[in-house]
Write an enzyme that holds these catalytic residues in place. Structure first.
Site, PDB file in Angstrom:
ATOM      1  N   ARG A 131       0.839  -1.200   0.000  1.00 56.49           N
ATOM      2  CA  ARG A 131       0.000   0.000   0.000  1.00 56.49           C
ATOM      3  C   ARG A 131       0.879   1.258   0.000  1.00 56.49           C
ATOM      4  O   ARG A 131       0.605   2.222  -0.693  1.00 56.49           O
ATOM      5  CB  ARG A 131      -0.926  -0.010   1.232  1.00 56.49           C
ATOM      6  CG  ARG A 131      -1.929   1.117   1.221  1.00 56.49           C
ATOM      7  CD  ARG A 131      -2.844   1.066   2.413  1.00 56.49           C
ATOM      8  NE  ARG A 131      -2.167   1.496   3.635  1.00 56.49           N
ATOM      9  CZ  ARG A 131      -2.748   1.553   4.821  1.00 56.49           C
ATOM     10  NH1 ARG A 131      -3.997   1.176   4.962  1.00 56.49           N
ATOM     11  NH2 ARG A 131      -2.088   1.959   5.874  1.00 56.49           N
ATOM     12  N   ARG A 148       5.369  -0.437  14.519  1.00 57.12           N
ATOM     13  CA  ARG A 148       3.970  -0.280  14.959  1.00 57.12           C
ATOM     14  C   ARG A 148       3.382  -1.627  15.379  1.00 57.12           C
ATOM     15  O   ARG A 148       2.603  -1.701  16.329  1.00 57.12           O
ATOM     16  CB  ARG A 148       3.112   0.323  13.831  1.00 57.12           C
ATOM     17  CG  ARG A 148       3.412   1.774  13.584  1.00 57.12           C
ATOM     18  CD  ARG A 148       2.245   2.477  12.887  1.00 57.12           C
ATOM     19  NE  ARG A 148       2.708   3.718  12.300  1.00 57.12           N
ATOM     20  CZ  ARG A 148       2.860   3.938  10.994  1.00 57.12           C
ATOM     21  NH1 ARG A 148       2.524   3.011  10.124  1.00 57.12           N
ATOM     22  NH2 ARG A 148       3.298   5.087  10.563  1.00 57.12           N
TER      23      ARG A 148
END
Ligand code: AMP
Length: 198
Positions: A131, A148
């Site tokens: 993405r 993350r």
């Protein structure tokens, strides 16, 4: 009126949590409440709260519990949560879990179920990288994306454990087709006795 349903959804960044939250809330006829969305809205509108949290959210740090908890207290006092709610992105710390538990207990309630979207870290990282390439998100390097995931694993795991001890966690395979995952969530909640009202 049937009892209100109070749900949480938790899942790693990129697990498709926001998408599932919207569909799930619609199925139960309750609002999906995302603290991240509320903060973003306040930042966009330049409110006092927005100014206070702008820097913190930009750095990917957590907004202090004092601010986040008061925001949730106000939001859960609104009329549209009479039939229940689905929280997405809150609670994120054990302090927030304690606050929410006390707040709901004051109203004689508790979180009924916590939907945990279980995903494969490598597959999610790969999807997020793709993405980032397609959308030119140069800041989303593999290192940042993996970080993350690690933060989620270390910071959110203790919260899930608290709810698991209370018997509230429903684990759902979060890999695959969006509609299939949505159906898995509905089936898992129905199996726990929380089917949407007709
Ligand atoms: P999200 O869209 O849920 O990833 O939230 C975006 C940002 O808002 C986070 O990176 C945090 O800075 C802040 N935030 C959202 N929810 C919370 C929360 N429950 N506690 C503290 N900070 C939060």
């Amino acid at each position: 009126m049937t009892n209100p349903i109070r749900l949480l959804i938790v899942g790693a960044p990129g697990a498709g949590k926001g998408t599932q939250a919207t569909g799930l809330a619609a199925a139960y006829g309750v609002p999906a409440i995302s603290t991240g969305d509320i903060f973003r809205e306040n930042i966009k509108n330049g409110t006092d709260l927005g100014k206070q949290v702008q820097e913190i959210t930009a750095q990917g740090k957590l907004v202090p519990d004092s601010l986040t908890n008061e925001l949730i207290r106000d939001r859960l006092a609104q009329d549209d949560v009479a039939a229940g709610f689905l929280l997405d992105g809150y609670p994120r710390t054990v302090g927030q879990v304690d606050f929410l538990t006390d707040l709901l207990a004051e109203q004689g309630g508790a979180i009924d179920a916590v939907v945990q979207l279980v995903t494969d870290t490598d597959a999610v990282v790969e999807r997020l990288l793709k993405r980032a390439q397609e959308q030119g998100r140069v800041d989303d390097t593999e290192e940042v994306i993996r970080h993350r995931q690690e933060v989620y694993a270390t910071e959110t795991a203790p919260i899930i454990d608290v709810y698991r001890e209370r018997g509230a966690v429903v684990e759902v395979d979060g890999m695959g087709d969006v509609d299939e995952i949505a159906q898995r969530i509905l089936d898992a909640l129905a199996a726990k006795g929380f089917a949407p009202a007709e």
